[in-house]
Design an enzyme around this catalytic site. Structure first.
Site, PDB file in Angstrom:
ATOM      1  N   ASP A  42       0.794  -1.317   0.008  1.00  0.00           N
ATOM      2  CA  ASP A  42       0.000   0.117  -0.082  1.00  0.00           C
ATOM      3  C   ASP A  42       0.702   1.467  -0.081  1.00  0.00           C
ATOM      4  O   ASP A  42       0.467   2.313   0.357  1.00  0.00           O
ATOM      5  CB  ASP A  42      -1.063   0.079   1.101  1.00  0.00           C
ATOM      6  CG  ASP A  42      -0.165  -0.106   2.614  1.00  0.00           C
ATOM      7  OD1 ASP A  42       1.021  -0.275   2.585  1.00  0.00           O
ATOM      8  OD2 ASP A  42      -0.953  -0.074   3.710  1.00  0.00           O
ATOM      9  N   HIS A 245      24.127   0.232 -18.523  1.00  0.00           N
ATOM     10  CA  HIS A 245      23.060   0.787 -17.685  1.00  0.00           C
ATOM     11  C   HIS A 245      23.314   0.299 -16.102  1.00  0.00           C
ATOM     12  O   HIS A 245      22.560  -0.132 -15.522  1.00  0.00           O
ATOM     13  CB  HIS A 245      21.687   0.310 -18.034  1.00  0.00           C
ATOM     14  CG  HIS A 245      21.584   1.051 -19.255  1.00  0.00           C
ATOM     15  ND1 HIS A 245      20.517   0.485 -20.146  1.00  0.00           N
ATOM     16  CD2 HIS A 245      21.621   2.193 -19.624  1.00  0.00           C
ATOM     17  CE1 HIS A 245      20.307   1.484 -21.212  1.00  0.00           C
ATOM     18  NE2 HIS A 245      21.071   2.658 -20.976  1.00  0.00           N
ATOM     19  N   ASP A 262      27.407   8.860 -14.300  1.00  0.00           N
ATOM     20  CA  ASP A 262      26.161   9.198 -15.320  1.00  0.00           C
ATOM     21  C   ASP A 262      24.849   9.647 -14.584  1.00  0.00           C
ATOM     22  O   ASP A 262      24.254   8.659 -13.874  1.00  0.00           O
ATOM     23  CB  ASP A 262      25.855   8.142 -16.006  1.00  0.00           C
ATOM     24  CG  ASP A 262      24.866   8.424 -17.519  1.00  0.00           C
ATOM     25  OD1 ASP A 262      24.217   9.527 -17.014  1.00  0.00           O
ATOM     26  OD2 ASP A 262      24.750   8.028 -18.352  1.00  0.00           O
ATOM     27  N   ASP A 273      21.514  15.596 -17.886  1.00  0.00           N
ATOM     28  CA  ASP A 273      22.016  14.244 -18.263  1.00  0.00           C
ATOM     29  C   ASP A 273      23.300  14.502 -18.423  1.00  0.00           C
ATOM     30  O   ASP A 273      23.956  14.853 -19.652  1.00  0.00           O
ATOM     31  CB  ASP A 273      21.195  13.579 -19.361  1.00  0.00           C
ATOM     32  CG  ASP A 273      21.715  12.020 -19.663  1.00  0.00           C
ATOM     33  OD1 ASP A 273      22.625  11.616 -18.837  1.00  0.00           O
ATOM     34  OD2 ASP A 273      21.072  11.523 -20.486  1.00  0.00           O
ATOM     35  N   HIS A 352      27.036   2.219 -28.152  1.00  0.00           N
ATOM     36  CA  HIS A 352      25.714   3.331 -28.440  1.00  0.00           C
ATOM     37  C   HIS A 352      25.896   4.192 -29.134  1.00  0.00           C
ATOM     38  O   HIS A 352      27.154   4.417 -29.618  1.00  0.00           O
ATOM     39  CB  HIS A 352      25.410   3.278 -26.962  1.00  0.00           C
ATOM     40  CG  HIS A 352      26.631   4.221 -26.155  1.00  0.00           C
ATOM     41  ND1 HIS A 352      26.790   5.664 -26.709  1.00  0.00           N
ATOM     42  CD2 HIS A 352      27.422   3.786 -25.204  1.00  0.00           C
ATOM     43  CE1 HIS A 352      27.892   6.046 -25.584  1.00  0.00           C
ATOM     44  NE2 HIS A 352      28.097   5.053 -24.873  1.00  0.00           N
ATOM     45  N   HIS A 356      21.179  11.695 -27.636  1.00  0.00           N
ATOM     46  CA  HIS A 356      19.844  11.524 -27.718  1.00  0.00           C
ATOM     47  C   HIS A 356      19.063  12.906 -27.295  1.00  0.00           C
ATOM     48  O   HIS A 356      19.818  13.887 -26.677  1.00  0.00           O
ATOM     49  CB  HIS A 356      19.184  10.504 -26.761  1.00  0.00           C
ATOM     50  CG  HIS A 356      19.750  10.611 -25.427  1.00  0.00           C
ATOM     51  ND1 HIS A 356      19.114  11.602 -24.587  1.00  0.00           N
ATOM     52  CD2 HIS A 356      20.686  10.196 -24.602  1.00  0.00           C
ATOM     53  CE1 HIS A 356      19.629  11.760 -23.441  1.00  0.00           C
ATOM     54  NE2 HIS A 356      20.620  10.773 -23.269  1.00  0.00           N
ATOM     55  N   HIS A 363      15.348  10.799 -22.185  1.00  0.00           N
ATOM     56  CA  HIS A 363      15.459  10.193 -23.490  1.00  0.00           C
ATOM     57  C   HIS A 363      14.002  11.003 -24.228  1.00  0.00           C
ATOM     58  O   HIS A 363      13.204  10.244 -24.398  1.00  0.00           O
ATOM     59  CB  HIS A 363      15.486   8.653 -23.716  1.00  0.00           C
ATOM     60  CG  HIS A 363      16.733   7.936 -23.303  1.00  0.00           C
ATOM     61  ND1 HIS A 363      16.899   7.400 -22.406  1.00  0.00           N
ATOM     62  CD2 HIS A 363      18.150   8.263 -23.761  1.00  0.00           C
ATOM     63  CE1 HIS A 363      18.043   6.934 -22.073  1.00  0.00           C
ATOM     64  NE2 HIS A 363      18.750   7.503 -22.759  1.00  0.00           N
ATOM     65  N   GLU A 386      27.750  12.067 -25.988  1.00  0.00           N
ATOM     66  CA  GLU A 386      28.063  11.165 -25.034  1.00  0.00           C
ATOM     67  C   GLU A 386      28.801  10.023 -25.526  1.00  0.00           C
ATOM     68  O   GLU A 386      28.689   8.891 -25.661  1.00  0.00           O
ATOM     69  CB  GLU A 386      27.060  10.778 -24.215  1.00  0.00           C
ATOM     70  CG  GLU A 386      25.654  10.231 -24.902  1.00  0.00           C
ATOM     71  CD  GLU A 386      24.715   9.549 -23.843  1.00  0.00           C
ATOM     72  OE1 GLU A 386      25.253   8.853 -23.229  1.00  0.00           O
ATOM     73  OE2 GLU A 386      23.627   9.908 -24.160  1.00  0.00           O
ATOM     74  N   TYR A 390      34.733   1.487 -23.951  1.00  0.00           N
ATOM     75  CA  TYR A 390      34.315   0.450 -22.853  1.00  0.00           C
ATOM     76  C   TYR A 390      35.128  -0.806 -23.409  1.00  0.00           C
ATOM     77  O   TYR A 390      34.951  -1.573 -24.081  1.00  0.00           O
ATOM     78  CB  TYR A 390      32.856  -0.062 -22.700  1.00  0.00           C
ATOM     79  CG  TYR A 390      32.112   1.184 -22.608  1.00  0.00           C
ATOM     80  CD1 TYR A 390      31.681   2.152 -21.653  1.00  0.00           C
ATOM     81  CD2 TYR A 390      31.542   1.800 -23.828  1.00  0.00           C
ATOM     82  CE1 TYR A 390      31.175   3.260 -21.505  1.00  0.00           C
ATOM     83  CE2 TYR A 390      30.907   3.051 -23.875  1.00  0.00           C
ATOM     84  CZ  TYR A 390      30.516   3.694 -22.600  1.00  0.00           C
ATOM     85  OH  TYR A 390      29.804   4.736 -22.805  1.00  0.00           O
ATOM     86  N   ARG A 408      32.993   7.504 -20.532  1.00  0.00           N
ATOM     87  CA  ARG A 408      32.017   8.199 -20.949  1.00  0.00           C
ATOM     88  C   ARG A 408      32.032   9.836 -20.856  1.00  0.00           C
ATOM     89  O   ARG A 408      32.347   9.974 -19.503  1.00  0.00           O
ATOM     90  CB  ARG A 408      30.555   7.649 -20.729  1.00  0.00           C
ATOM     91  CG  ARG A 408      29.487   8.270 -21.548  1.00  0.00           C
ATOM     92  CD  ARG A 408      28.318   7.608 -21.781  1.00  0.00           C
ATOM     93  NE  ARG A 408      27.710   7.338 -20.542  1.00  0.00           N
ATOM     94  CZ  ARG A 408      27.620   6.193 -19.773  1.00  0.00           C
ATOM     95  NH1 ARG A 408      28.252   5.270 -20.485  1.00  0.00           N
ATOM     96  NH2 ARG A 408      26.834   5.930 -18.652  1.00  0.00           N
ATOM     97  N   GLU A 410      29.661  13.243 -21.161  1.00  0.00           N
ATOM     98  CA  GLU A 410      28.311  13.362 -21.891  1.00  0.00           C
ATOM     99  C   GLU A 410      27.946  14.822 -21.160  1.00  0.00           C
ATOM    100  O   GLU A 410      28.337  15.268 -19.994  1.00  0.00           O
ATOM    101  CB  GLU A 410      27.468  12.563 -21.357  1.00  0.00           C
ATOM    102  CG  GLU A 410      25.884  13.065 -21.462  1.00  0.00           C
ATOM    103  CD  GLU A 410      24.778  11.877 -21.129  1.00  0.00           C
ATOM    104  OE1 GLU A 410      23.781  11.647 -21.665  1.00  0.00           O
ATOM    105  OE2 GLU A 410      25.193  11.223 -20.120  1.00  0.00           O
TER     106      GLU A 410
END
Length: 440
Positions: A42, A245, A262, A273, A352, A356, A363, A386, A390, A408, A410
């Site tokens: 709940d 991710h 990130d 972002d 990737h 975006h 996104h 970005e 890797y 990365r 970005e």
């Protein structure tokens, strides 16, 4: 009058008029608010309004439906929402009610949400086209079909039911792609909050701490600035930075690790972002710096093309070519540049796209292609750039000194009339800048 959203009420009205103008006078547009989501038993997740509903209304409550009826003499913008209820408000907080919907949000009229079943069929009658997000909410889909069928049942009595059902996103998402001055002001604020959060993470990092401790530093800054995380913060130390991710954020940060962060703030529903990759001990190693510099060069190559008239895909292609050239130079790839590009061999290290759209959604909505061709950049578009590299920890095709490095970088960029502006410019980006900041 500026609403609680940070956007003037008049701008919401302008957005509604623009959308209704595209839909035409014989259309009706129906947008339900986001439902509350159960977290467990709940308890509920913190409520976040549906972005399309928010874009057109700024109304923050669940159990609401916005109906736009172009050309209706008795009011075009109608909101169905919860009534005031002192008993429930004592538990859950104040509601705007119907009077508040008109006074604070500029609606032409407002009705109790419980009256939707009685009123909406009459609004559908005489309209030839219905714009709606079909497939998002199966329960509401069935309700809408039921209301339309009630109008159809009256055809023999002269009723005119809608005969065309169109996807609302086709019109609305193109409109959302172009940010107004007020939207850019909020996005700049989200970027500035995010910059401070990343700076705090760089100051706080120490070998031996846990990733979640850095996450706590980031999100403390968000909340202290009246913002919240725009998405699940990624804090990946060492090889965890290679997981695109990664959100476990529960590993220990070791001496010699790079930490990929990130994370972005959401301020008044608008997202930032940002990604930065920095050394846990304040100094980049030789291989770490070589790859970090290469990612920076790729980002600069993409950013140099961020101007009106550039095809969207051109920025990604520039980043890919720069990364591939560098990987060949460093010996992580073999062969000719042309063959590596045509066979996409770089995808072992870069899986990737290079950016975006960004806005109310991280996104964000908007087409990347039009009639099969990459769309051209135009003023008011906001996006990320970005690139990353890797090298998986188990990649035995490269020397072990490269393995487990994930990087990365970005930033958030808005296209201007004569070029671009980087909303996240204030955050250290290059290896030299990062080391100098961490030493300061």
């Amino acid at each position: 009058m500026r609403s609680i959203t940070g956007i003037p009420v008049a701008e919401f009205a302008r957005r509604r008029r623009q959308l209704m103008g595209m839909a035409g006078d014989d259309a009706i547009l129906v947008l339900p608010a986001a439902p509350q989501r159960v977290r467990s038993h709940d308890t509920h997740y913190p409520y976040r309004q549906d972005s399309d509903f928010w874009y057109l209304s700024g109304f923050p409550e669940p159990d609401a439906v916005l109906v736009l009826v172009p050309g209706r003499r008795h009011g075009e913008a109608l909101l169905f929402c919860r009534e005031r209820d002192p008993e429930r408000e004592a538990w859950d907080g104040p509601r705007f009610g119907q009077e508040g919907a008109v006074a604070a949000f500029g609606m032409d009229d407002a009705y109790p949400i419980d009256d939707l079943d009685d009123i909406l069929p009459g609004l559908l009658e005489g309209r030839s086209r219905v714009y709606y997000h079909f497939g998002r909410d199966a329960e509401f889909d069935l309700k809408l079909i039921g209301w339309v069928n009630r109008v159809r049942a009256q055809v023999r009595h002269g009723a005119q039911p809608p005969h065309e059902f169109l996807e609302l996103g086709h019109l609305l998402h193109e409109q959302r792609l172009f940010k107004s001055a007020d939207e850019l002001r909020l996005m700049q604020k989200a970027a500035e909050i995010s910059i401070r959060a990343h700076q705090e993470a760089m100051r706080a990092v120490r070998p031996g701490m846990y990733e979640y401790e850095l996450q706590a530093e980031l999100e403390r800054v968000f909340r202290a600035s009246d913002a919240c995380p725009a998405y699940a913060s990624i804090v990946g130390a060492g090889a965890n930075g290679c997981v695109l991710h990664y959100i476990a954020n529960n590993a220990r940060v070791r001496d010699g690790d790079l930490v990929l962060v990130d994370a972005g703030a959401e301020y008044r529903c608008y997202a930032a972002d940002i990604t930065r990759t920095f050394p846990a001990n304040g100094r980049f190693g030789k291989e770490q710096r070589a790859l970090h510099d290469l990612v920076g060069q790729a980002q600069a190559a993409a950013l140099s093309l961020a101007r009106p008239g550039t095809p969207w895909i051109a920025m990604h292609e520039a980043a890919v070519e720069t990364l591939t050239e560098g990987l060949l130079r460093l010996g992580l790839l073999k062969g000719s540049l042309e063959k590596n590009l045509s066979e996409e061999r770089y995808r072992r290290f870069y899986r990737h796209k290079s950016g975006h759209w960004l806005g109310l959604d991280v996104h964000d909505v908007g087409d990347y292609r039009i009639d099969g061709e990459s769309r051209l950049l135009e003023p008011g578009m906001v996006f990320t750039i970005e690139p990353g590299l890797y090298v998986m920890p188990d990649d035995t095709s490269v020397h072990e000194r490269w393995r487990g490095i994930g990087i990365r970088t970005e930033d958030n960029v808005v296209v201007t009339e004569d070029g671009h502006r980087v909303l996240t410019e204030g955050l250290a980006r290059s290896a030299d800048e990062i080391e100098a900041f961490m030493a300061g």
